[in-house]
Design a protein around this motif. Structure first.
Motif, PDB file in Angstrom:
ATOM      1  N   ARG A   3       0.822  -1.201   0.000  1.00 28.91           N
ATOM      2  CA  ARG A   3       0.000   0.000   0.000  1.00 28.91           C
ATOM      3  C   ARG A   3       0.860   1.256   0.000  1.00 28.91           C
ATOM      4  O   ARG A   3       0.501   2.276  -0.602  1.00 28.91           O
ATOM      5  N   GLU A   4       2.009   1.220   0.655  1.00 25.43           N
ATOM      6  CA  GLU A   4       2.862   2.394   0.721  1.00 25.43           C
ATOM      7  C   GLU A   4       3.649   2.613  -0.578  1.00 25.43           C
ATOM      8  O   GLU A   4       3.779   3.745  -1.045  1.00 25.43           O
ATOM      9  N   MET A   5       4.186   1.541  -1.162  1.00 23.94           N
ATOM     10  CA  MET A   5       5.114   1.684  -2.278  1.00 23.94           C
ATOM     11  C   MET A   5       4.503   1.366  -3.627  1.00 23.94           C
ATOM     12  O   MET A   5       5.077   1.718  -4.658  1.00 23.94           O
ATOM     13  N   LYS A   6       3.374   0.665  -3.672  1.00 19.06           N
ATOM     14  CA  LYS A   6       2.735   0.285  -4.937  1.00 19.06           C
ATOM     15  C   LYS A   6       3.739  -0.466  -5.818  1.00 19.06           C
ATOM     16  O   LYS A   6       3.959  -0.119  -6.981  1.00 19.06           O
ATOM     17  N   ILE A   7       4.380  -1.496  -5.256  1.00 15.84           N
ATOM     18  CA  ILE A   7       5.390  -2.257  -5.991  1.00 15.84           C
ATOM     19  C   ILE A   7       5.133  -3.736  -5.729  1.00 15.84           C
ATOM     20  O   ILE A   7       4.778  -4.133  -4.612  1.00 15.84           O
ATOM     21  N   SER A   8       5.286  -4.557  -6.762  1.00 17.62           N
ATOM     22  CA  SER A   8       5.015  -5.984  -6.637  1.00 17.62           C
ATOM     23  C   SER A   8       6.177  -6.687  -5.943  1.00 17.62           C
ATOM     24  O   SER A   8       7.296  -6.164  -5.866  1.00 17.62           O
ATOM     25  N   ALA A   9       5.902  -7.906  -5.466  1.00 13.75           N
ATOM     26  CA  ALA A   9       6.942  -8.683  -4.787  1.00 13.75           C
ATOM     27  C   ALA A   9       8.050  -9.084  -5.751  1.00 13.75           C
ATOM     28  O   ALA A   9       9.231  -9.104  -5.391  1.00 13.75           O
ATOM     29  N   LEU A  10       7.691  -9.409  -7.006  1.00  9.57           N
ATOM     30  CA  LEU A  10       8.708  -9.782  -7.989  1.00  9.57           C
ATOM     31  C   LEU A  10       9.632  -8.624  -8.300  1.00  9.57           C
ATOM     32  O   LEU A  10      10.863  -8.784  -8.330  1.00  9.57           O
ATOM     33  N   LEU A  11       9.067  -7.434  -8.502  1.00 13.76           N
ATOM     34  CA  LEU A  11       9.898  -6.267  -8.784  1.00 13.76           C
ATOM     35  C   LEU A  11      10.768  -5.920  -7.593  1.00 13.76           C
ATOM     36  O   LEU A  11      11.922  -5.497  -7.749  1.00 13.76           O
ATOM     37  N   SER A  12      10.254  -6.106  -6.378  1.00 12.06           N
ATOM     38  CA  SER A  12      11.056  -5.855  -5.181  1.00 12.06           C
ATOM     39  C   SER A  12      12.252  -6.799  -5.119  1.00 12.06           C
ATOM     40  O   SER A  12      13.379  -6.375  -4.829  1.00 12.06           O
ATOM     41  N   PHE A  13      12.033  -8.077  -5.397  1.00 12.37           N
ATOM     42  CA  PHE A  13      13.120  -9.054  -5.353  1.00 12.37           C
ATOM     43  C   PHE A  13      14.163  -8.764  -6.437  1.00 12.37           C
ATOM     44  O   PHE A  13      15.376  -8.784  -6.175  1.00 12.37           O
ATOM     45  N   LEU A  14      13.715  -8.464  -7.656  1.00  8.29           N
ATOM     46  CA  LEU A  14      14.652  -8.171  -8.742  1.00  8.29           C
ATOM     47  C   LEU A  14      15.417  -6.879  -8.491  1.00  8.29           C
ATOM     48  O   LEU A  14      16.600  -6.770  -8.838  1.00  8.29           O
ATOM     49  N   SER A  15      14.768  -5.901  -7.869  1.00  6.48           N
ATOM     50  CA  SER A  15      15.464  -4.648  -7.578  1.00  6.48           C
ATOM     51  C   SER A  15      16.569  -4.856  -6.553  1.00  6.48           C
ATOM     52  O   SER A  15      17.638  -4.230  -6.648  1.00  6.48           O
ATOM     53  N   VAL A  16      16.350  -5.750  -5.571  1.00  9.24           N
ATOM     54  CA  VAL A  16      17.404  -6.035  -4.593  1.00  9.24           C
ATOM     55  C   VAL A  16      18.616  -6.649  -5.275  1.00  9.24           C
ATOM     56  O   VAL A  16      19.765  -6.264  -5.027  1.00  9.24           O
ATOM     57  N   ILE A  17      18.384  -7.614  -6.169  1.00  7.97           N
ATOM     58  CA  ILE A  17      19.499  -8.252  -6.879  1.00  7.97           C
ATOM     59  C   ILE A  17      20.245  -7.243  -7.743  1.00  7.97           C
ATOM     60  O   ILE A  17      21.488  -7.192  -7.744  1.00  7.97           O
ATOM     61  N   PHE A  18      19.499  -6.402  -8.463  1.00  4.15           N
ATOM     62  CA  PHE A  18      20.140  -5.453  -9.378  1.00  4.15           C
ATOM     63  C   PHE A  18      20.950  -4.405  -8.624  1.00  4.15           C
ATOM     64  O   PHE A  18      22.129  -4.182  -8.919  1.00  4.15           O
ATOM     65  N   LEU A  49      18.838   0.106  -0.079  1.00  4.34           N
ATOM     66  CA  LEU A  49      18.064   1.164  -0.740  1.00  4.34           C
ATOM     67  C   LEU A  49      17.435   0.699  -2.041  1.00  4.34           C
ATOM     68  O   LEU A  49      17.029   1.533  -2.849  1.00  4.34           O
ATOM     69  N   ALA A  50      17.330  -0.617  -2.259  1.00  9.97           N
ATOM     70  CA  ALA A  50      16.857  -1.122  -3.552  1.00  9.97           C
ATOM     71  C   ALA A  50      15.431  -0.659  -3.861  1.00  9.97           C
ATOM     72  O   ALA A  50      15.158  -0.095  -4.928  1.00  9.97           O
ATOM     73  N   VAL A  51      14.520  -0.898  -2.937  1.00  7.50           N
ATOM     74  CA  VAL A  51      13.121  -0.525  -3.181  1.00  7.50           C
ATOM     75  C   VAL A  51      12.953   0.993  -3.275  1.00  7.50           C
ATOM     76  O   VAL A  51      12.285   1.486  -4.200  1.00  7.50           O
ATOM     77  N   PRO A  52      13.526   1.812  -2.352  1.00  6.75           N
ATOM     78  CA  PRO A  52      13.396   3.263  -2.533  1.00  6.75           C
ATOM     79  C   PRO A  52      13.977   3.778  -3.835  1.00  6.75           C
ATOM     80  O   PRO A  52      13.390   4.658  -4.477  1.00  6.75           O
ATOM     81  N   LEU A  53      15.131   3.258  -4.270  1.00  3.11           N
ATOM     82  CA  LEU A  53      15.708   3.720  -5.529  1.00  3.11           C
ATOM     83  C   LEU A  53      14.828   3.349  -6.713  1.00  3.11           C
ATOM     84  O   LEU A  53      14.642   4.146  -7.645  1.00  3.11           O
ATOM     85  N   THR A  54      14.270   2.146  -6.709  1.00  2.39           N
ATOM     86  CA  THR A  54      13.399   1.724  -7.796  1.00  2.39           C
ATOM     87  C   THR A  54      12.146   2.590  -7.863  1.00  2.39           C
ATOM     88  O   THR A  54      11.726   3.030  -8.944  1.00  2.39           O
ATOM     89  N   VAL A  55      11.544   2.855  -6.717  1.00  2.00           N
ATOM     90  CA  VAL A  55      10.338   3.688  -6.693  1.00  2.00           C
ATOM     91  C   VAL A  55      10.668   5.127  -7.076  1.00  2.00           C
ATOM     92  O   VAL A  55       9.873   5.800  -7.750  1.00  2.00           O
ATOM     93  N   LEU A  56      11.837   5.635  -6.678  1.00  2.00           N
ATOM     94  CA  LEU A  56      12.238   6.989  -7.054  1.00  2.00           C
ATOM     95  C   LEU A  56      12.357   7.124  -8.563  1.00  2.00           C
ATOM     96  O   LEU A  56      11.849   8.087  -9.162  1.00  2.00           O
ATOM     97  N   ILE A  57      13.027   6.182  -9.204  1.00  2.00           N
ATOM     98  CA  ILE A  57      13.173   6.235 -10.660  1.00  2.00           C
ATOM     99  C   ILE A  57      11.808   6.123 -11.335  1.00  2.00           C
ATOM    100  O   ILE A  57      11.512   6.825 -12.302  1.00  2.00           O
TER     101      ILE A  57
END
Length: 369
Positions: free
Chosen positions: A283-298, A310-318
């Motif tokens: 609800r806070e980030m509007k991001i799926s679990a798959l995108l969250s996992f891939l963003s951590v790896i990247f 900072l994986a999830v905050p950076l992905t949501v910022l972009i």
């Protein structure tokens, strides 16, 4: 021109630009990591300085108080983790004989199944090797203090300059910046996300500590603190926090206690991360679990440990800066089209009986040439 008719050249050029940018980020990770972490901390603690100013504290003094509080908390946390890991490394010889017995037991079980892994296990799980690994980890934490000092130094300057970003974001400012307003909106989202992660991570860490303390596992407080810190790393952090206490319970107590630790960690963290967490984090980030996992790896591959945090905050910022917020604009509830909602054309009233129809207005004659 239709985008489908442009051919693959624009896509190839865009992909090449992305590769160049990512390579530059990875090459400059040494200086980017403290800057990103400092900016992230400035966004988190901006409301605290704003509240202190509302209470009558001068702007410079408010920034100084917040920076000092963050620095002291960070130093105490790093000192506690470093000292605890060093004490654990010094006690590793006491676990040597028990660890050798566990390795021999595992090797015998694997040999019965036709798997010859005894030499590898003896080389990887020997007491001196594990002790050397723990010492290296504590040394890395100690050497990271210089990088932490640079982070706090940049954080102080960024926190002091946040008022300028607030001024530019105001619509009453002459040099109003829509980008600054969008960035402050992103900071509100990040604070909500970090608040949810902190509360959920603290609950899981307390439950993990109670479990380890009940079983009598050494350094239960250390593993609880590490569980809280690693809870900010989605998906991967839980696995990293599970391994050390399970191995220590195996060496100290045996297989039943190690199995209890493993199952207890799984139940506690999976319920919090997969049942309770998605209702608030999504609800806070509007991001799926798959995108969250891939963003951590990247981001971990690009920036290292800072990127994983900072994986999830950076992905949501972009995403927000490039494509706008994930929430669509509120256009209200759609209504059914009826005669009452569609205006009907108005006709002039017909003349009454006995009245003559008014003559049409005279048309303008074209100008004489």
């Amino acid at each position: 021109m239709n985008l489908a008719k442009r051919g693959p050249l624009p896509w190839l050029l865009g992909g090449a630009c992305v590769v160049i940018v990512v390579a530059g980020l990875r090459a400059a990770s040494g200086i980017l990591n403290p800057m990103l972490m400092a900016g992230f901390l400035a966004l988190l603690f901006q409301p605290l300085t704003r509240r202190l100013r509302r209470w009558g504290v001068a702007g410079g003094l408010a920034v100084t108080l917040v920076v000092l509080a963050v620095v002291l908390a960070g130093l105490l946390l790093v000192a506690f983790v470093g000292v605890s890991l060093r004490q654990l490394a010094l006690q590793m010889p006491q676990y040597g004989e028990r660890l050798s017995g566990v390795v021999a037991d595992v090797s015998g079980r694997l040999a019965k199944e036709g798997i010859d892994a005894g030499a590898y296990l003896e080389g990887a799980l020997r007491g001196p090797e594990v002790g050397r690994f723990v010492l290296n980890a504590s040394g890395s934490i100690a050497s990271g203090l210089s990088n932490l000092a640079l982070t706090f130094f940049i954080f102080a300057f960024m926190l002091g300059g946040m008022w300028e970003l607030e001024r530019r974001a105001s619509t009453r400012s002459r040099d109003h910046s829509p980008l600054a307003a969008r960035f402050l909106g992103f900071s509100e989202t990040i604070r909500g996300y970090m608040g949810v992660r902190a509360v959920l991570g603290l609950i899981a860490a307390v439950l993990d500590y109670v479990l380890l303390e009940a079983l009598g596992v050494d350094y239960a407080l250390l593993w609880g603190v590490l569980s809280f810190l690693l809870s900010f790393v989605p998906n991967i952090g839980f696995t990293l926090s599970l391994i050390p206490p399970t191995l220590l319970a195996l060496v100290e107590k045996g297989w039943p206690e190690a199995l209890i630790v493993f199952v207890g960690y799984q139940v506690i963290n999976n319920v919090i991360d997969n049942v309770i967490g998605p209702r608030f984090v999504g609800r806070e980030m509007k991001i799926s679990a798959l995108l969250s996992f891939l963003s951590v790896i990247f981001w971990a591959w690009v920036l290292g440990a800072t990127g994983a945090i900072l994986a999830v905050p950076l992905t949501v910022l972009i995403r927000d800066l490039a494509f706008g917020p994930a929430d669509p604009p509120d256009i209200g509830t759609p209504q059914t089209v009826t005669n009452s909602t569609v205006p009907m054309p108005q006709h002039p009233p017909e003349p009454a009986l006995g009245e003559t129809e008014p003559p049409p207005p005279p048309s303008e004659s074209p100008p004489a040439t």
